[in-house]
Each structure stands twice: as structure tokens, then as C-alpha cells.
Design a protein around this motif. Structure first.
Motif, PDB file in Angstrom:
ATOM      1  N   ASN A  93       0.854  -1.191   0.000  1.00 34.87           N
ATOM      2  CA  ASN A  93       0.000   0.000   0.000  1.00 34.87           C
ATOM      3  C   ASN A  93       0.886   1.235   0.000  1.00 34.87           C
ATOM      4  O   ASN A  93       1.292   1.738   1.054  1.00 34.87           O
ATOM      5  CB  ASN A  93      -0.911  -0.018   1.230  1.00 34.87           C
ATOM      6  CG  ASN A  93      -2.022  -1.034   1.110  1.00 34.87           C
ATOM      7  OD1 ASN A  93      -2.778  -1.024   0.146  1.00 34.87           O
ATOM      8  ND2 ASN A  93      -2.114  -1.922   2.082  1.00 34.87           N
ATOM      9  N   ASN A  94       1.186   1.691  -1.208  1.00 38.38           N
ATOM     10  CA  ASN A  94       2.109   2.806  -1.370  1.00 38.38           C
ATOM     11  C   ASN A  94       1.415   4.118  -1.713  1.00 38.38           C
ATOM     12  O   ASN A  94       1.970   5.193  -1.468  1.00 38.38           O
ATOM     13  CB  ASN A  94       3.124   2.461  -2.468  1.00 38.38           C
ATOM     14  CG  ASN A  94       3.929   3.655  -2.912  1.00 38.38           C
ATOM     15  OD1 ASN A  94       4.809   4.136  -2.200  1.00 38.38           O
ATOM     16  ND2 ASN A  94       3.623   4.172  -4.101  1.00 38.38           N
ATOM     17  N   ILE A 141       1.465  -7.995   3.797  1.00 38.06           N
ATOM     18  CA  ILE A 141       0.903  -6.673   3.575  1.00 38.06           C
ATOM     19  C   ILE A 141       1.903  -5.653   4.099  1.00 38.06           C
ATOM     20  O   ILE A 141       2.323  -5.719   5.263  1.00 38.06           O
ATOM     21  CB  ILE A 141      -0.447  -6.509   4.280  1.00 38.06           C
ATOM     22  CG1 ILE A 141      -1.469  -7.502   3.709  1.00 38.06           C
ATOM     23  CG2 ILE A 141      -0.970  -5.074   4.130  1.00 38.06           C
ATOM     24  CD1 ILE A 141      -2.803  -7.508   4.438  1.00 38.06           C
ATOM     25  N   ILE A 142       2.295  -4.737   3.228  1.00 34.50           N
ATOM     26  CA  ILE A 142       3.336  -3.759   3.570  1.00 34.50           C
ATOM     27  C   ILE A 142       2.789  -2.362   3.281  1.00 34.50           C
ATOM     28  O   ILE A 142       2.429  -2.056   2.139  1.00 34.50           O
ATOM     29  CB  ILE A 142       4.616  -4.004   2.753  1.00 34.50           C
ATOM     30  CG1 ILE A 142       5.140  -5.430   3.009  1.00 34.50           C
ATOM     31  CG2 ILE A 142       5.677  -2.971   3.083  1.00 34.50           C
ATOM     32  CD1 ILE A 142       6.062  -5.948   1.935  1.00 34.50           C
ATOM     33  N   ASN A 143       2.718  -1.544   4.294  1.00 37.10           N
ATOM     34  CA  ASN A 143       2.185  -0.190   4.155  1.00 37.10           C
ATOM     35  C   ASN A 143       3.325   0.828   4.179  1.00 37.10           C
ATOM     36  O   ASN A 143       4.170   0.792   5.083  1.00 37.10           O
ATOM     37  CB  ASN A 143       1.198   0.104   5.281  1.00 37.10           C
ATOM     38  CG  ASN A 143       0.056  -0.895   5.310  1.00 37.10           C
ATOM     39  OD1 ASN A 143      -0.446  -1.299   4.265  1.00 37.10           O
ATOM     40  ND2 ASN A 143      -0.362  -1.292   6.504  1.00 37.10           N
ATOM     41  N   THR A 171      -1.680  -0.606  10.761  1.00 37.66           N
ATOM     42  CA  THR A 171      -0.732  -1.688  10.487  1.00 37.66           C
ATOM     43  C   THR A 171      -0.626  -2.619  11.683  1.00 37.66           C
ATOM     44  O   THR A 171      -0.697  -3.846  11.564  1.00 37.66           O
ATOM     45  CB  THR A 171       0.662  -1.112  10.151  1.00 37.66           C
ATOM     46  OG1 THR A 171       0.574  -0.300   8.979  1.00 37.66           O
ATOM     47  CG2 THR A 171       1.671  -2.228   9.930  1.00 37.66           C
ATOM     48  N   ARG A 172      -0.464  -2.049  12.867  1.00 38.09           N
ATOM     49  CA  ARG A 172      -0.322  -2.854  14.081  1.00 38.09           C
ATOM     50  C   ARG A 172      -1.597  -3.645  14.382  1.00 38.09           C
ATOM     51  O   ARG A 172      -1.536  -4.822  14.773  1.00 38.09           O
ATOM     52  CB  ARG A 172       0.033  -1.939  15.257  1.00 38.09           C
ATOM     53  CG  ARG A 172       1.349  -1.176  15.064  1.00 38.09           C
ATOM     54  CD  ARG A 172       1.644  -0.279  16.253  1.00 38.09           C
ATOM     55  NE  ARG A 172       2.857   0.496  16.043  1.00 38.09           N
ATOM     56  CZ  ARG A 172       2.867   1.805  15.756  1.00 38.09           C
ATOM     57  NH1 ARG A 172       1.725   2.468  15.671  1.00 38.09           N
ATOM     58  NH2 ARG A 172       4.002   2.446  15.569  1.00 38.09           N
ATOM     59  N   ALA A 173      -2.743  -2.990  14.202  1.00 33.43           N
ATOM     60  CA  ALA A 173      -4.011  -3.666  14.484  1.00 33.43           C
ATOM     61  C   ALA A 173      -4.228  -4.851  13.548  1.00 33.43           C
ATOM     62  O   ALA A 173      -4.640  -5.934  13.973  1.00 33.43           O
ATOM     63  CB  ALA A 173      -5.171  -2.672  14.354  1.00 33.43           C
ATOM     64  N   LEU A 174      -3.921  -4.661  12.257  1.00 31.17           N
ATOM     65  CA  LEU A 174      -4.085  -5.749  11.289  1.00 31.17           C
ATOM     66  C   LEU A 174      -3.091  -6.871  11.557  1.00 31.17           C
ATOM     67  O   LEU A 174      -3.397  -8.047  11.355  1.00 31.17           O
ATOM     68  CB  LEU A 174      -3.912  -5.219   9.870  1.00 31.17           C
ATOM     69  CG  LEU A 174      -4.947  -4.199   9.392  1.00 31.17           C
ATOM     70  CD1 LEU A 174      -4.679  -3.814   7.939  1.00 31.17           C
ATOM     71  CD2 LEU A 174      -6.365  -4.730   9.544  1.00 31.17           C
ATOM     72  N   ILE A 183      -0.214 -14.313   8.050  1.00 30.12           N
ATOM     73  CA  ILE A 183      -0.144 -13.078   7.257  1.00 30.12           C
ATOM     74  C   ILE A 183       0.660 -12.056   8.050  1.00 30.12           C
ATOM     75  O   ILE A 183       0.308 -11.734   9.186  1.00 30.12           O
ATOM     76  CB  ILE A 183      -1.550 -12.533   6.959  1.00 30.12           C
ATOM     77  CG1 ILE A 183      -2.365 -13.556   6.163  1.00 30.12           C
ATOM     78  CG2 ILE A 183      -1.470 -11.211   6.198  1.00 30.12           C
ATOM     79  CD1 ILE A 183      -3.830 -13.183   6.008  1.00 30.12           C
ATOM     80  N   ASN A 184       1.734 -11.588   7.452  1.00 30.73           N
ATOM     81  CA  ASN A 184       2.569 -10.564   8.080  1.00 30.73           C
ATOM     82  C   ASN A 184       2.115  -9.190   7.613  1.00 30.73           C
ATOM     83  O   ASN A 184       2.001  -8.950   6.406  1.00 30.73           O
ATOM     84  CB  ASN A 184       4.039 -10.746   7.709  1.00 30.73           C
ATOM     85  CG  ASN A 184       4.597 -12.079   8.137  1.00 30.73           C
ATOM     86  OD1 ASN A 184       4.270 -13.107   7.543  1.00 30.73           O
ATOM     87  ND2 ASN A 184       5.454 -12.075   9.142  1.00 30.73           N
TER      88      ASN A 184
END
Length: 270
Positions: A93-94, A141-143, A171-174, A183-184
């Protein structure tokens, strides 16, 4: 090389700047990549990038249009990616915006658009791809957030700063909710990078000098460094890294701010 061979990746806002660098690094490591774009102008850049990475790295790539802050467009976009490349295993998610408006003149429209692009997009895209990731018991998933996720970086972008802090906490909640499905969920926090989004801001030599001087490494970061961080978090080397905000900022966010680090309001919005 080939740490991500045959994985399917989607990069939002992938046609230019940091997004482009992430696309290149994922492709270099063997991933098949979907490059998201929004405007007609960005299509040409996205398509040129698609051709380059396919030829250079012998992977499959595609371009896919979609405003990632609108659910209908997100669903349509991911339907297209799944049809052509398979289910998304790596989501970056960029997409993000940073309109410079001081708080007292900030419009409701700018506030809403910033949160739609910087926060709601993460919710929409992550929720959609997580469903298939859960079935496969695999996902990354990378934000892409910012130093603004942890510190106040400028006095004239409260909407941007608060949106990036929200993205980091999301990010932390997910990470907590999705971790049990293998899922990382992690984030990368760049400091100021000379992308086209910062072109006007950094065109002022005084501001550029202050940005460099404020950084403990005495230099700006690069797009490739963010791509390298994204590849690490997408790889099996980071299987036990979850809910982490990886700062790629030269140590900026661990340095106590000094008065000379800050630009005045007028200089920052020139």
C-alpha cells in the motif's frame, strides 16, 4: 535474487517515485507485479514500467487502474489482478498524497481526500486481499507510511501527519488480527526522499540544505532503499516480523529536534 519467485504482488501508486522503485525491486526478486495507477497521465508511466520489468527480469507484469480509496474500484482492480496473475500474495500500500495546507486554512475537502488516499485505501485493499490470503494461509501486507507516523515533521501538514500515524496504528491492528493466518503486516517509514511529490518543496536550496543537515546521516534517502526494505518484509527472511514499522530515515526519528531543524511556515509552503 529470486527471493520472491512466482509470487503475485500488487503495488498501489506504483507508476512513479517510491512505488516505481518498489515495483522494480519486487520484479528483480522474481515476483509477478501488478502496477496500480489512477490518472491517464500515470498510465503511460505505468505501462512503460511494465514493459521494462518484464523484459529485464523475465516476469509477468500488468497495469491496473483504480482509485484505491473507492471500494468499487478496489474490487474491480483486484478482480483484474486475480484473473491475470492469480491471487495477491504481496500487497504494498504505497499510494499517498501530501498537499501542503496550514491548519487554519485547511479545507474539509483536502482533509477527507488525504484520509481517503492515505488510510481508507489501506483498509479497502487489505480487507479484500486478506480473504484469499487467509485461505492460502500466506500473505504479506506492507504499508508505506512516513517519519510523520511517529513525529511531527512539519507544522503545515496536520492532515498528512495524522493520516500517517493512523496508517501505522492500522498496520499494528491488522498484524494482530491477521497474524494467526500466517499473514505478516508491516510498514516502512521513509524520511524525505527526492521524488516528484517533493520536487517543488526541495527546489528551494535552503529547504534542501536544512533537510540534509537535520538528518543524522547528512543525506536524503533514496527510492531504492524503500524498495529494498519492502523486499525484505515481503521475503521469507521476515517471516517472524509482524506489526513492525521499519524506519528507513537515517535515524531522524530517534534524534531530538533542535530549533534549527525546523522551517518556518511560509518557507515550507512556498
Amino acid at each position: 535474487m529470486n527471493r520472491l519467485a512466482n509470487r503475485t504482488a500488487l503495488v498501489t501508486g506504483g507508476s512513479r517515485g517510491i512505488g516505481e522503485a518498489i515495483v522494480r525491486r519486487l520484479a528483480e526478486e522474481g515476483a509477478n507485479v501488478a502496477i496500480n495507477y489512477t490518472s491517464p497521465g500515470s498510465f503511460e508511466k505505468a505501462n512503460a514500467l511494465r514493459q521494462q520489468v518484464e523484459e529485464q527480469f523475465q516476469i509477468k507484469a500488468m497495469v491496473v487502474k483504480g482509485n484505491v480509496g473507492i471500494k468499487q474500484e478496489v474490487d474491480q482492480m483486484i478482480d483484474e489482478v486475480e484473473k491475470e496473475l492469480g491471487s495477491v500474495e504481496i500487497l504494498v500500500n504505497n499510494a499517498g498524497i501530501n498537499p501542503f495546507e496550514p491548519f487554519l486554512s485547511l479545507s474539509e475537502e483536502t482533509w477527507d481526500k488525504t484520509y481517503q488516499t492515505n488510510v481508507k485505501s489501506i483498509f479497502l485493499t487489505s480487507q479484500r486481499v486478506a480473504k484469499n490470503m487467509i485461505q492460502k494461509k500466506y500473505g504479506k501486507i506492507i504499508n508505506i507510511t512516513s517519519t510523520a507516523s511517529t513525529v511531527v515533521t512539519s507544522p503545515v501538514v496536520p492532515h498528512y501527519i495524522s493520516s500517517k500515524a493512523a496508517a501505522a496504528h492500522l498496520t499494528r491492528a491488522l498484524a494482530i488480527e491477521l497474524g494467526k493466518y500466517n499473514i505478516n503486516v508491516n510498514a516502512v517509514g521513509p524520511s524525505t526522499i527526492a521524488t516528484d511529490m517533493c520536487e517543488d518543496y526541495l527546489a528551494d536550496p535552503e529547504i534542501l540544505e536544512k533537510e540534509i543537515e537535520a538528518n543524522p546521516m547528512k543525506r536524503l534517502g533514496t527510492e531504492k532503499q524503500i524498495g529494498d526494505a519492502a523486499v525484505f518484509l515481503a521475503s521469507d527472511e521476515a517471516m517472524q516480523v509482524n506489526g513492525h514499522l521499519l524506519m528507513v530515515d537515517g535515524g531522524l526519528t530517534v534524534k531530538a529536534a533542535q530549533p534549527e531543524d525546523h522551517m518556518d511556515h511560509e518557507a515550507a509552503i512556498r
